[in-house]
Structure formats: structure tokens, C-alpha cells
Scaffold this active site. Sequence first.
Site, PDB file in Angstrom:
ATOM      1  N   ASP A   4       8.348  -7.571 -42.277  1.00 50.51           N
ATOM      2  CA  ASP A   4       9.128  -6.606 -43.475  1.00 50.51           C
ATOM      3  C   ASP A   4       8.644  -5.185 -43.201  1.00 50.51           C
ATOM      4  O   ASP A   4       7.632  -4.770 -42.839  1.00 50.51           O
ATOM      5  CB  ASP A   4       8.438  -7.155 -44.575  1.00 50.51           C
ATOM      6  N   GLU A  19      18.087  -7.179 -41.653  1.00 52.57           N
ATOM      7  CA  GLU A  19      18.350  -6.251 -43.148  1.00 52.57           C
ATOM      8  C   GLU A  19      17.981  -4.957 -42.731  1.00 52.57           C
ATOM      9  O   GLU A  19      17.109  -4.642 -42.179  1.00 52.57           O
ATOM     10  CB  GLU A  19      17.292  -6.673 -44.034  1.00 52.57           C
TER      11      GLU A  19
END
Length: 476
Positions: free
Chosen positions: A157, A263
Site C-alpha cells: 500500500d 492501483e
Amino acid sequence: MDWKTFDDLLSKAGACTVYEDSRAVSGGTMAAMVRVNGVKKLAVAGDAAKFEGEDAGGVKLCDRTVANAAALMETFPYTKPQSHQGHAFTLGLGDRLGVAAPGQLRALAGKDVFPILAQQSIRELTLTGRTFPDVIAAAAFGVFEAGYKGGYGADGDHLKTKEEIKYALDSGCTMITLDCSAHIKDDAAGLTGAELKAAYDALPQDLRAHYESRYGDKDLPLVGRLDAGELMHVALVFSGAVTHAIDCYHYMESIATTPFDFELSIDEARAVTSPAEHLIIAMELKAAGITPVSVAPHFSGEFEKGIEYQGKLSDFVRDLKIHQEIAEKYGYKLSLHSGSDKFSVFSSFSKITGGKMHVKTAGTNWLEAVRVMSKKDPALYRRAQKFALEKYPESSKYYHVSTDPYSIQDIDLLSDAYLPELVDLPASRQLMHISYGVLLAEDWFKGPFYDMLDKNEESYYEGLDHHISRHLRYLL
Ligand code: ZN
């Protein structure tokens, strides 16, 4: 071997509890999560050569190590993270402590949602002293304990560099969230007039020509015509981020050995992402042959850690509709970050995206653990909150919070019975939310905290189930 023999061997070895849902057989290997003298272990019988552990008369008792997780993932492939492409609703859960997955999975039972159980940023790894292999191992053991076979992902992340990306992919992450904030020139957003023109003219000639020929003086899909100033702003603020994203994506493609979900995150940019900015980023990625799985714009309003959305919901919804049209046109889904506790936006986010969405929650698994501590070990809670308050100036450097921690009542004046309330009051909730790093670095805290959580595992799982179910109620 049958389960009866397995259980007999286990009881001879001193195991008192078998996690029933974990029982699994693959080829000649039989395994289950158990507790032996209070300690949670993986018990393996039959073909157990891949596992490292102590042989207790025909059954091997194994610690939850990275090496044993690798053997587990090889033997029982459902415990291994996988790409989530194709799933409409994906939910980032994360687990800073490495013990939350079975509780989180309870909330998901029977619901159409693909969880990203392992989800850590480099900052979270640093603050908790963990590694990506640790994080994935914890998720794998959690999935095994719960007997969950629906598949889950592992998200590296808010990664910023190729080195971080390589580390995440090599460790087994199946999703990469690229945080482009270091390449977003926020300062240029405020420029006007001659200053804007001068900054723009300082960009390389070929870059300007590229943006002008593609986006200047023409009707663009969904957003219409941009005026000259708008185009200059987009090129100045975002062209570096776009180049970085394209570069990183090609790098990922070159090193990845299994499918991954990409992403793109621009939510850490200072300014709210305008539809024109989003569109140009989408068009640039498409021109480079890249279709992300998800994109996280910076939505309007405040998404602070661990508390409700603050801002004008009408603005949020107005922008969201256009962002969704862009996402749909370019073949990806929108991603909402800092989604924990943003109950007021969930229904509209779900409706407008048609349920094709990624939502990241994080930190709430830690807060639910804090809640258990407030009930089961008030003395530890008191000491932890006092310490967190002392360290607030340090912890608040890393996180977006606005609550004044000095508005928290003097904890010495509060009764034990009241302490759980503090977990829900915004000021103390945010204080504890951002203090996991400073607390887990303390020996007086870390050991007793993990022990407390282990002893009260069932309360922790129940709390997680309740908390995540509340999110899902509005998202589904
Ligand atoms: Zn973010």
C-alpha cells in the site's frame, strides 16, 4: 490417518483446543490450527516434511513463522494471496497486529466481497517493525484458521519507489498501490497569471506540445473544453506523476511473475482532484497502454483517520458522479482511501459506482484491539493512553487528524467502566488510532498487549466482526 487419530495424537501432545474450521487435508497432509498449553500452533500430520516444528509423537507442532506460512500456502493454495481482478467489490482491511484476519473474515461470510487482508504501507511496516513476508504469513495463517476459501489479496500500500515495489512483489503482494504524491507538484496548483505562464514555459517543449495537442482547444469527453490556465495547471501539477506511474507500471510488468492488481493513488495530493485532472491522467495512462484496476482520486471533503466524513456531502456526490463516469469509460474502478468509519458516504459511493469499487479501511483492526484492552486490561489502557498523549506531537506527524488531544479528559478521573467509551469519542479515538507505532515500539506495552489480545481472542474477533459488518451494511 483420520481425524480421530489426529485428535488422539494431539491430546497426547497436550493440545486442548482445535480450531474446527481450520481442519484441512491435501494429498497426504492433514493439518489444523490448535492451542497447545495456551499457545496457538499449526499441527501437521502425515506428509509434514515441508513444515518446521517439534515432532510430538506423530504430529508436528509448528510455530506461525514465515517459513511455515510458505509451506502452508504451497500445501493449501487457498491460503495464498491472489489477484482480485474480476471481483466488483474489493475491500482493503489490513492487519497491523497480524492476528485480526479470522475476525475480519467472519464479517464477510456469505457476502460478495473480496478482501485484501494483507494491506500495509512501508510506513506501517516501519512503525510496527514488520516485513511484507510477516504480514502475508499472518494473513495466510488467519485464512487457514478460519477455513476461508474465497480468496484474498495482499496490497503493497502507498508504495512510492521501484525498490518498494520490488520488495512487495518479491514478498508475494498481489496488489500494488502506487502513491504518486512525491511527483505531484502541489505548489503549482496555486499559481496564476504571469507566474503560472512562466512555470509552464519552463516545462520541456515536447511535454508542452504533447499536452497542448492532446488536450488544448478541443472538446474532451465528459469535461468539455479546458481553458488555457486549466491545461497549464494539469501539466504542471500532474505530468511528473503520470510519467512516474507509467515508468513504475512497466517496471512491475517486467518483474512480476504472477498477475497483480495495479492501483494508482493520487489521494495524497494536497488539492481535491478535479474531473479534468482525473480525465487527463486516465487518457495518458490509456495512451501508454495501461489500464489500472483502480484509481483513488482525492475526493472533496475530509477523510480523517477513524472518524466520520467531514465536508459537504453534496459536493462529494457531485464530483463522485463525474469521477465514476471517467473510471467507467477507461475501464477501472474508483478507490476510496481512509474509508474506516465513513458511514455517511458509503451508500452513495456504492450506489454511484454500481458496486464496482475498492474501499480501503485500515487501523480499525488496531482500534478494535484497543477496545478489547479498554475492557479487559484497564490498567494497561490507562498507561497506553497517557503514553500516547505524551507522544502525540511525534505520532501526529504521520497522520491526517485534526482532533485536539488535549481536549481528552484526565484519565485518572475516569472509572474503569467508562474507559471503553473513550474508544468511540473522536479525540481519544484518533489519538489511539495514530499511536500504534509509538506504543508497539515499547516493551512494557507490546508483550502484555499481545498477551491480553491472545487471551481474549474471541472478544477481539467479535469486535472486528461487528465493526466491519457495520461498514458492509452500507456498502453492499
Ligand atoms: Zn491514500
